[in-house]
Design a protein around this motif. Structure first.
Motif, PDB file in Angstrom:
ATOM      1  N   ALA A  95      10.155  33.261-136.524  1.00 32.17           N
ATOM      2  CA  ALA A  95      10.713  32.103-137.279  1.00 32.17           C
ATOM      3  C   ALA A  95      10.260  32.490-138.580  1.00 32.17           C
ATOM      4  CB  ALA A  95      10.614  31.081-136.216  1.00 32.17           C
ATOM      5  N   ARG A 121      12.516  33.079-141.767  1.00 27.25           N
ATOM      6  CA  ARG A 121      12.347  31.957-143.359  1.00 27.25           C
ATOM      7  C   ARG A 121      12.231  32.574-144.313  1.00 27.25           C
ATOM      8  NH1 ARG A 121      10.408  28.278-139.461  1.00 27.25           N
ATOM      9  NH2 ARG A 121       8.658  28.666-139.604  1.00 27.25           N
ATOM     10  N   TYR A 126      14.115  35.158-133.889  1.00 29.44           N
ATOM     11  CA  TYR A 126      15.179  35.199-135.076  1.00 29.44           C
ATOM     12  C   TYR A 126      15.939  33.978-135.455  1.00 29.44           C
ATOM     13  CZ  TYR A 126      12.049  39.750-135.968  1.00 29.44           C
ATOM     14  OH  TYR A 126      10.836  40.426-135.961  1.00 29.44           O
ATOM     15  N   GLY A 127      16.898  33.988-135.016  1.00 28.07           N
ATOM     16  CA  GLY A 127      17.547  33.442-135.257  1.00 28.07           C
ATOM     17  C   GLY A 127      18.901  33.870-135.229  1.00 28.07           C
TER      18      GLY A 127
END
Length: 244
Positions: free
Chosen positions: A117, A121, A141-142
């Motif tokens: 995560a 970003r 990681y989204g």
């Protein structure tokens, strides 16, 4: 004397080959990754890992294990904590075989990240990313909207690609700097995301990123339990011999 080898690295294979030829040493290996079991160990292999420290402790007692050499993946910290707890409960010697981390050299453009995560970003819309951390943690990681994401895989995968743009990059080791640089240039990579596993086998992509001027998100290793740590196969062999 009987040893349990927790496998998952190149060092585990080297240790298995060396220890299996030693007179007076019985060796059994265990690997938690049933989907890609280690090859070439040449010793009895238990697949599937252990559900708890109690289960591992019971196994150590039943098999009359004298020592545990933990040569698992550098990011398999949960397995290491479990092994330490089980060994302490059973009075069994324990040592972690852990290769040194990678460190940046002159010209490297590294940004350290605590986890996936955090690495996500460090990216921005429009980035073209190369993720070399495997598919098991891609969810962390989204969605990575607005990015083009290329994910290295060593074997073909059946599932749908999880990001809106990009795809799987199927390739097999060994990798070299020239080949990695050509791949990055062909894909237009602007950022490499990888984990700090150390060692020489996966170093080529970092050298390629440096010569291509590509930024690297380097995910730090998780915390490991206190205990004996050995950085080389020769040190691990010496530790095992001292147990006898």
């Amino acid at each position: 004397m009987k040893l349990l080898l927790l496998a998952g690295t190149r060092e585990a294979r080297q240790l298995a080959q060396a220890l299996s030829s030693q007179a007076g040493i019985g060796l059994v290996a265990s690997a938690s990754a049933a989907q890609r079991p280690p090859q070439g160990l040449g010793v009895p292999l238990r697949i599937g890992g252990f559900a708890s420290a109690d289960e591992l402790g019971a196994y150590l007692a039943a098999q009359r294990i004298d020592g545990v050499l933990d040569a698992g993946h550098p990011f398999a910290s949960d397995d290491s904590f479990q092994a330490v707890e089980a060994c302490r409960a059973q009075g069994v010697a324990y040592a972690r075989v852990i290769r040194p981390t990678w460190t940046p050299s002159e010209g490297d453009l590294w940004d350290f990240a605590q986890d996936e995560a955090d690495a996500a970003r460090q990216t921005a819309p429009g980035d073209v990313l190369f993720i070399a951390t495997g598919r098991d943690r891609l969810h962390a990681y989204g969605a990575l909207p607005g990015r083009v994401v290329h994910v290295r895989q060593l074997v073909a995968v059946p599932e749908t690609f999880p990001f809106e743009r990009g795809g799987w990059v199927l390739s097999r080791p060994p990798f070299d700097m020239r080949g990695e640089a050509e791949l990055f240039e062909r894909l237009g990579i602007r950022r490499l995301i990888t984990r700090n596993i150390g060692g020489n086998g996966a170093r080529a992509k970092l050298d390629a990123a440096r010569i291509c001027g590509i930024r690297v998100s380097m995910i730090r290793r998780p915390l490991l339990p206190e205990g004996v740590r050995l950085e080389t196969v020769s040190a691990a062999l010496a530790w095992a011999r001292r147990l006898d």
